[in-house]
Design a protein around this motif. Structure first.
Motif: not given
Length: 306
Positions: A87, A119, A21-24
């Motif tokens: 990222n 983010d 799920n990305g950079c969590t």
């Protein structure tokens, strides 16, 4: 996130998978725990061969391909490299370690930590290179008491308001507390009177660190201090430290000429002490079995605290 062979090698080294799920926040927690439980903090090269190479290529080759451990510039340098590939927004922080024996902060700064912004705006202090680390990242939040899976920590300002400082806390011996639990590793903000905890200083860094541009290569000018300064204990005290998470939160640790095993439960740490045999083969067996380290040369353990 593009395919990257170095990232693949690193994740294999720490037995972790790519994020889904990305950079969590959850993945950041998992990654720091995986790093700390697979790559030991170790000072063997600083003591007997006086070698500390902090370049990007060397730290990757050493910690990932050679299956070695390292110190802060190598450990947090590698962690920052990999977080950037994933990222995450990462900034290197230049820190001054507190010398408990002599009661002052060591200058020039000889520790690197990491500031990570997600983010969604959440910010964290990460550190995989301080030996006595917080197992899960700290919230970058002032004056709160945080339980980072393996102990109490807090981020405050110094009296002169020029620095942030990190302190580690230990619950007073006869005290008891019910701590929150979670299915995955994470740091919790704890509602507890700070007087119930005994605090020890770890390090400090400037309030305006976000306005400074710092890279790991910038610490090259303090490598000689790390190797030779009598104020830096890493060059005259053997340390090899690897955190554990499952089945028990704790650590395996060599300090000087003794081996320790720690278990941390409900905010309190218990320790078992073991002498280390003078037999070189037994020492290397210990390193392999507990730290997954293979060092071919003869190792001289040092316990000169100066």
């Amino acid at each position: 996130m593009a395919n990257d062979n170095r990232l693949d090698e690193y994740l294999k080294r720490i037995e972790s998978s790519h994020p889904t799920n990305g950079c969590t926040e959850e993945y950041l927690n998992r990654l720091q725990v995986a790093h700390l439980t697979h790559i030991p903090f170790e000072t063997f090269d600083l003591i007997d061969i006086k070698l500390l190479n902090i370049s990007m290529d060397h730290r990757f080759d050493r910690l990932v391909r050679q299956n070695r451990g390292g110190v802060c510039f190598q450990m947090n340098g590698l962690f920052a490299d990999m977080l950037k590939k994933l990222n995450y927004n990462v900034k290197i922080i230049s820190c001054s370690v507190y010398n408990e024996e002599k009661h002052f902060y060591i200058e020039p700064p000889c520790h690197a930590a990491l500031y990570v912004r997600l983010d969604n705006g959440k910010t964290f202090l990460c550190d995989v290179g301080f030996s006595n680390d917080f197992l899960t990242p700290l919230f970058f939040e002032l004056d709160s008491i945080q339980y980072a899976t393996n102990g109490f920590f807090r981020l405050t300002k110094t009296d002169d308001q020029l620095y942030y400082k990190i302190e580690r806390g230990y619950l007073n011996t006869d005290d008891h507390i019910s701590l929150p639990t979670s299915a995955t590793p994470r740091t919790h903000i704890i509602d507890i009177d700070s007087s119930r905890i005994k605090w020890t200083l770890s390090y400090r860094f400037p309030i305006d660190f976000l306005e400074r541009s710092t890279e790991i290569d910038d610490f090259q000018n303090v490598v000689s201090d790390v190797l030779y300064s009598p104020n830096v204990f890493l060059n005259h005290l053997t340390i090899c430290h690897l955190h554990t998470y499952k089945p028990n939160v704790g650590a395996y640790s060599i300090v000087g000429k003794k081996y320790y095993e720690w278990i941390i439960e409900n905010g309190k740490a218990t320790r078992k002490d073991y002498p280390i045999s003078d037999n070189e083969d037994e020492l290397k067996t210990l390193l392999k079995e507990k730290f997954d380290l293979t060092i071919e040369r003869k190792i001289e353990l040092a316990d000169n605290k100066q």
